[in-house]
Design a protein around this motif. Structure first.
Motif, short mmCIF file in Angstrom:
data_model
loop_
_atom_site.label_atom_id
_atom_site.label_comp_id
_atom_site.label_asym_id
_atom_site.label_seq_id
_atom_site.Cartn_x
_atom_site.Cartn_y
_atom_site.Cartn_z
N ASN A 348 5.02 -10.33 -7.66
CA ASN A 348 5.28 -11.77 -7.68
C ASN A 348 5.69 -12.31 -6.32
OD1 ASN A 348 4.73 -12.59 -10.36
ND2 ASN A 348 6.61 -11.59 -11.07
N SER A 349 5.52 -11.54 -5.28
CA SER A 349 5.94 -12.00 -3.96
C SER A 349 5.10 -13.20 -3.52
CB SER A 349 5.79 -10.88 -2.94
OG SER A 349 6.00 -11.37 -1.62
N PRO A 350 5.73 -14.22 -2.92
CA PRO A 350 4.95 -15.34 -2.36
C PRO A 350 4.07 -14.91 -1.20
CG PRO A 350 7.26 -15.47 -1.70
CD PRO A 350 7.18 -14.39 -2.73
N ASN A 351 4.31 -13.72 -0.66
CA ASN A 351 3.50 -13.21 0.44
C ASN A 351 2.29 -12.43 -0.05
OD1 ASN A 351 5.45 -14.16 2.36
ND2 ASN A 351 6.74 -12.40 1.82
N ASN A 352 2.16 -12.27 -1.35
CA ASN A 352 1.03 -11.55 -1.93
C ASN A 352 -0.15 -12.50 -2.06
OD1 ASN A 352 -0.67 -9.85 -3.40
ND2 ASN A 352 0.33 -10.31 -5.35
N THR A 353 -1.24 -12.21 -1.38
CA THR A 353 -2.45 -13.04 -1.46
C THR A 353 -3.42 -12.52 -2.51
OG1 THR A 353 -3.60 -11.75 0.25
CG2 THR A 353 -2.25 -13.62 0.99
N GLY A 354 -3.07 -11.43 -3.16
CA GLY A 354 -3.96 -10.81 -4.13
C GLY A 354 -3.51 -11.02 -5.55
N ALA A 355 -4.19 -10.31 -6.45
CA ALA A 355 -3.84 -10.36 -7.87
C ALA A 355 -2.41 -9.90 -8.07
CB ALA A 355 -4.80 -9.50 -8.67
N LYS A 356 -1.71 -10.52 -9.02
CA LYS A 356 -0.32 -10.16 -9.28
C LYS A 356 -0.21 -8.93 -10.17
CE LYS A 356 1.63 -14.80 -8.75
NZ LYS A 356 2.47 -15.85 -9.39
N GLN A 357 -1.09 -8.84 -11.16
CA GLN A 357 -1.06 -7.69 -12.07
C GLN A 357 -1.73 -6.50 -11.37
OE1 GLN A 357 0.28 -7.58 -15.47
NE2 GLN A 357 0.16 -5.43 -14.84
N LEU A 358 -0.99 -5.43 -11.21
CA LEU A 358 -1.48 -4.26 -10.48
C LEU A 358 -1.81 -3.13 -11.45
CD1 LEU A 358 1.13 -4.19 -7.58
CD2 LEU A 358 -1.03 -5.46 -7.70
N PRO A 359 -2.68 -2.21 -11.02
CA PRO A 359 -2.97 -1.04 -11.86
C PRO A 359 -1.72 -0.19 -12.06
CG PRO A 359 -4.59 -1.26 -10.09
CD PRO A 359 -3.48 -2.22 -9.78
N PRO A 360 -1.64 0.56 -13.14
CA PRO A 360 -0.50 1.46 -13.37
C PRO A 360 -0.42 2.49 -12.25
CG PRO A 360 -2.26 1.94 -14.91
CD PRO A 360 -2.64 0.65 -14.22
N THR A 361 0.76 3.03 -12.07
CA THR A 361 0.96 3.95 -10.96
C THR A 361 0.61 5.38 -11.33
OG1 THR A 361 3.26 4.33 -11.55
CG2 THR A 361 2.81 2.52 -10.05
N ASN A 362 0.27 6.15 -10.32
CA ASN A 362 0.01 7.58 -10.46
C ASN A 362 1.12 8.37 -9.79
OD1 ASN A 362 -3.05 7.96 -11.44
ND2 ASN A 362 -2.92 6.16 -10.11
N LYS A 363 1.51 9.47 -10.39
CA LYS A 363 2.56 10.30 -9.81
C LYS A 363 1.98 11.21 -8.73
CE LYS A 363 5.71 10.38 -13.76
NZ LYS A 363 6.51 11.23 -14.67
N PRO A 364 2.80 11.56 -7.75
CA PRO A 364 2.32 12.48 -6.72
C PRO A 364 2.23 13.91 -7.24
CG PRO A 364 4.62 12.00 -6.37
CD PRO A 364 4.18 11.12 -7.51
N MET A 365 1.62 14.76 -6.46
CA MET A 365 1.51 16.17 -6.80
C MET A 365 2.82 16.90 -6.47
SD MET A 365 -1.38 18.86 -5.48
CE MET A 365 -0.93 18.59 -3.77
N VAL A 366 3.42 16.55 -5.33
CA VAL A 366 4.66 17.15 -4.85
C VAL A 366 5.50 16.02 -4.26
CG1 VAL A 366 5.69 18.72 -3.15
CG2 VAL A 366 3.62 19.41 -4.38
N TRP A 367 6.80 16.04 -4.49
CA TRP A 367 7.69 15.05 -3.89
C TRP A 367 9.00 15.73 -3.54
CZ3 TRP A 367 6.23 15.65 -8.84
CH2 TRP A 367 7.21 15.84 -9.80
N TYR A 368 9.61 15.31 -2.44
CA TYR A 368 10.85 15.98 -2.02
C TYR A 368 11.70 15.04 -1.17
CZ TYR A 368 8.03 16.91 2.24
OH TYR A 368 7.23 16.80 3.36
N PRO A 369 13.03 15.08 -1.35
CA PRO A 369 13.97 14.24 -0.59
C PRO A 369 14.49 14.99 0.63
CG PRO A 369 15.14 15.29 -2.36
CD PRO A 369 13.71 15.81 -2.41
N TYR A 370 15.52 14.43 1.27
CA TYR A 370 16.18 15.16 2.36
C TYR A 370 16.89 16.39 1.86
CZ TYR A 370 15.63 10.73 4.88
OH TYR A 370 15.14 9.61 5.46
N ASN A 371 17.57 16.24 0.74
CA ASN A 371 18.29 17.36 0.15
C ASN A 371 17.33 18.34 -0.50
OD1 ASN A 371 20.78 16.42 0.90
ND2 ASN A 371 21.26 15.48 -1.07
N LYS A 372 17.87 19.43 -0.98
CA LYS A 372 17.06 20.41 -1.68
C LYS A 372 16.44 19.79 -2.92
CE LYS A 372 17.47 24.97 -3.86
NZ LYS A 372 18.41 26.07 -4.18
N SER A 373 15.16 19.99 -3.10
CA SER A 373 14.44 19.45 -4.24
C SER A 373 14.64 20.35 -5.46
CB SER A 373 12.95 19.33 -3.92
OG SER A 373 12.19 19.12 -5.08
#
Length: 918
Positions: A348-373
């Motif tokens: 819903n950003s006023p800076n968005n020039t595209g469609a507002k409704q977006l496709p559902p998200t996909n999860k990554p294969m691997v994700w990790y933070p600074y700390n131990k995952s």
């Protein structure tokens, strides 16, 4: 401590891969690697020995290398950010500069020549593609252009075809993408960054919708389906330089307020992408945001390794990690709204020039933070900068002696710029993640890998950016990694006890050479004074009869003819001088009040009959509040005076953005020390800032959070940095005298005095060239009499708890090494105990050595209520290792010890008064 590389690389990940703990782990180049359950269960029966892989430097001393491509004939093309395009010729084994692009690569914006690739039909069309920044008529754009390279390796500039361009906001020095790859259908994939300022979102989602804050809103780019930034594009380049849209992209052509070129959206900075040549699946590393902890705005930052089997939305800036949602957030009112919905995200950003409704998200294969995952603990802790690809496919019919073995068939290789590791990821038959294992963990010596490709010979080719960000690194280089399935060359190793002396100098050479293939038929060739072989014995003795500097070499050859050489320098014509500092006062401690230090420096040299006093340099340095394992410092270990902080920084990735004296993307350590030298609160402030992150002091680059570090560790790091701004109080002290030590008064805790003496002799006798001058130094290090328990040199069956030692049981002990008890009459312990009594015995040189002191402690009633107990101590004379042994039969969790004070009776009351008011 390091500023996050929120630049075209957007290494907006924490830049400090340092020690989260000091025991129970293996340290590799700033990263703690803890074996995971998954890797521990891997069948390594057929894993090739790591010493069968060799890494060869093809081109050295590069300047910000970016991306490479290997031609079918073995030529390696690669680019540097500032515009230089090179070719490594495998026949001549030389690197040539082919063209210098006039790109927009100024330091402030950190765009430039960002990537390159070769056409899948390169043998026929000779096409090369470049991703670079251009500017004209005040508009800055990223351009992907195609060129032809001629048979004589000339880039035909007239052949340039601009394939696709898109505008960027130049004032944003962040998140450029820039990688390109091809699938099996000849489609070109292009990665682009979100081109958004990340510095004022507290490490969370940059979704600032306020007027005038356009570049602080990634909803306008990565979250905008009508914008090409923060995406992976997929197009098909036609012969005339135009492009068409393949079937199966995220938005069918003609979909309102979308761009059909988009294959993947929701990317922050997919800096390196790769496409599996067998499956056309896309892999990339996603460099994540900087928050080290979860907060009101949403989850902490994660880097990701992503896999796109088909077109999709990967969530940024509304989601991070495994689709963890951020909250909608009003940057003006600071009101936290509802969570974004991963199944139906809305922009819903006023800076968005595209469609507002977006496709559902996909999860990554691997994700990790600074700390131990929790999910992927083998990735360790510290700075993050994920890079993805390639997938290796073993070709049994390929005639190559260096190809990577079948063990790694179908493995995805992923790497991290900050943590300096490479992992092989294993997938099942449906290309789903199974497990990962470290590649070349001990011999890789990776220097910030920034691109990795597979050559036609089946070897790996890698660009290494080099140690320090933003400068011309000596160790920035192009390397090749080969596999040796057959005989391995032996390893030559020379040893010798006496390498310096007067002629005639007889040296007995040792030999610790070995052969990986366990051959006992090695041949040896020794050269001592020229190119002639002087001996073929395993351990010869040679006499050097003339003064000079010699290079003794040993060449070791195995039965197959493979050979390696080692070299040892022998210096003949001089002996090392002797330098010794003596004092009639205590040689371990200085005392709380102003006290004199009586000292003398003795210098002798066998060749210098008269010692030139002008060459004897005596200096006293005061280092306030620099803690660490300084109790280990002896006369020969002055460099250890700030051991702990220095080692923590050396084991981290601080040097990625900071140097000791020179400026990089962040200020030098000496600049930091000078800036804060009069700020008494700076140590605590900066130690906390390293953990939580922050910016605005040294420019636009923010420092990432480092939650994996303890407050004690960051404090030691800051203290080391501050010590770099200290200068010797007097560099022209006499060889003998008395100094009044007073700089510590009022701030003696953890301070140090270091008295150093150095002498450089007149050089070798007989006028040899070069003149063989030798130097010798000695140091006397004096520490405060109040020693923090956490600074013990060794601990046994107890736990370090910052400044304190805890979990103390019967027969637990800690050690303080090389302690002089001259003028010391008594000890005071500062401790707390809930409900236990105990005895503290001080033994010399072992836990069962002679007892020189005994103290009895009683319960204080609370683990946080501290009390003091004072007892006498005997001086056994000289220096000894002191073992503080806790005694109570079957006793457990006896007490917590914060410090022990070494006191003279006439100073005890002063010390205790200070302790009460601490």
């Amino acid at each position: 401590m390091s500023f996050s590389l929120y630049t075209y690389l957007s290494l907006g990940s924490a830049l400090l891969g340092t020690l989260a703990t000091l025991t129970g782990t293996v340290h590799h180049y700033g990263t703690l690697i803890n074996p995971s359950t998954a890797e521990a269960s891997i069948d390594t029966t057929n894993r090739p020995a790591e010493n069968r892989f060799t890494k060869t430097v093809l081109s050295n001393d590069l300047n910000e290398p970016m991306e490479l491509a290997v031609a079918p004939d073995g030529r390696v093309f690669f680019v540097e950010r500032h515009g230089k395009f090179y070719m490594y010729d495998p026949v001549q084994k030389k690197t040539r500069l082919l063209h210098d692009f006039p790109v927009k690569a100024v330091e402030k914006y950190l765009n430039g020549l960002l990537g390159m690739t070769i056409d899948p039909n390169f043998n026929q069309n000779h096409y090369l593609y470049f991703f670079y920044t251009i500017q004209d008529k005040e508009q800055t754009r990223q351009r992907i252009a195609r060129f032809v390279i001629t048979n004589d390796n000339t880039l035909d500039l007239a052949s340039e075809k601009s394939i696709i361009e898109f505008p960027i906001d130049l004032e944003v020095s962040a998140h450029t993408g820039g990688s390109m790859a091809w699938d099996t259908h000849g489609n070109l994939f292009i990665s682009t960054g979100d081109n958004t300022v990340p510095f004022e979102s507290s490490g969370f989602a940059p979704i600032d919708q306020r007027e005038g804050r356009l570049t602080f809103d990634a909803e306008r780019s990565a979250g905008n389906p009508n914008d090409l930034r923060g995406k992976i594009l997929r197009i098909h380049v036609e012969a005339d330089g135009s492009y068409t849209i393949p079937e199966g992209n995220l938005f069918p052509k003609g979909t309102e307020r979308t761009r059909p070129e988009i294959y993947v959206m929701g990317c922050r900075n997919p800096y390196r992408i790769s496409v599996d040549p067998a499956t056309s699946i896309v892999y990339w590393g996603e460099i994540g945001p900087d928050s080290g902890t979860d907060g009101p705005q949403g989850p902490r930052g994660y880097d990701e390794f992503n896999q796109a089997k088909k077109a999709g939305n990967y969530g940024w800036p509304f989601f991070v990690g495994d689709s963890k949602p951020y909250h909608q957030y009003d940057f003006a009112s600071k009101v936290v709204g509802t969570l974004f919905d991963p199944n139906a995200p809305i922009n819903n950003s006023p800076n968005n020039t595209g469609a507002k409704q977006l496709p559902p998200t996909n999860k990554p294969m691997v994700w990790y933070p600074y700390n131990k995952s929790d999910e992927f603990p083998e990735l360790g802790v510290g700075g993050r900068c994920a890079m993805g690809g390639p997938v290796y496919h073993y070709n049994a019919s390929l005639q190559s002696k260096t190809k990577i073995p079948a063990y790694y068939d179908k493995a995805l290789f992923m790497y991290d710029w900050m943590r300096n590791w490479v992992f092989a990821v294993r997938l099942d038959d449906q290309q789903n993640y199974q497990y990962m294992e470290r590649f070349m963990p001990t011999t890789g010596d990776f220097r910030r890998p920034v691109d990795m490709e597979i050559g036609p010979d089946g070897s790996f080719y890698m660009l290494e950016y080099g140690s320090v960000y933003g400068i011309d690194n000596d160790d920035a280089r192009l390397v090749r990694i080969d596999f040796n399935p057959g005989n391995r060359a032996p390893v030559a190793q020379i040893t010798a006890k006496d390498t310096i002396g007067l002629a005639p100098l007889t040296v007995a050479f040792g030999n610790t050479s070995y052969d990986y293939d366990k051959s006992d038929q090695l041949k040896y060739q020794w050269r001592f004074e020229g190119n002639q072989v002087a001996s073929t014995e395993a351990r010869p003795t040679h006499t050097f009869r003339k003064n000079g500097i010699y290079k003794a070499t040993l060449t070791v050859t195995d039965p197959a003819g493979q050979a390696t050489t080692d070299t040892l320098t022998i210096k003949v014509g001089n002996t090392t001088p002797s330098v010794a500092i003596a004092t009639t006062d205590n040689s371990t401690f200085f005392f709380p009040s102003e006290t004199p230090l009586r000292y003398s420096v003795a210098v002798s040299d066998k060749e210098d009959k008269v010692i030139d006093k002008n060459k004897v340099k005596v200096a006293l340095t005061f280092i306030p509040k620099v803690a660490g394992n300084d109790s280990q410092i002896g006369h020969q270990q002055i460099s250890a005076s700030y051991n702990l902080g220095k080692s923590l920084i050396a084991g981290s990735d601080c040097k990625a953005c900071h140097q000791v004296a020179a400026k990089s993307v962040g200020p030098s350590f000496t600049e930091i020390a000078k800036k804060y030298q009069s700020d008494k609160t700076a140590t605590a402030k900066l130690a906390n800032k390293i953990i939580i992150g922050g910016g605005g002091v040294w420019g636009e680059h923010a420092m990432s959070a480092h939650p994996q570090l303890s407050r004690e560790e960051t404090t030691e790091m800051v203290k080391y940095i501050f010590s770099l701004g200290m200068q010797p109080a007097d560099n022209h002290l006499p060889q003998q005298g008395s100094l009044v030590l007073k700089d510590h008064v009022g701030s003696e805790e953890q301070s140090r005095y270091i008295l150093t003496a150095t002498y450089t002799d007149k050089g070798s006798v007989g006028g040899t060239q070069p003149k063989l001058a030798l130097m010798k130094s000695d140091a006397l290090v004096l520490r405060t009499t109040k020693v923090l328990a956490g600074d013990a040199d060794e601990i046994h069956e107890m736990a370090k708890q910052g400044r304190r030692l805890g979990n103390i049981n019967n027969q637990s002990y800690f050690v303080l090494k090389a302690i002089d008890l001259k003028s010391i009459d008594q000890l005071t312990y500062h401790y707390a105990s809930l409900d236990q009594t105990a005895t503290i015995e001080v033994h010399t040189d072992s836990p069962t050595g002679p007892v020189i002191s005994t103290a009895n402690t009683t319960a204080t009633g609370d683990r946080r209520k501290f009390a003091d107990v004072t007892t006498s101590i005997q001086n056994p004379g000289g220096k000894h290792d002191l073992y503080f042994v806790f005694v109570k039969p079957d006793g457990k969790n006896l007490l917590s010890l914060e410090w022990v004070a070494f006191q003279r009776k006439d100073a005890a009351n002063t010390m205790n008064a200070k302790a009460d008011g601490k």
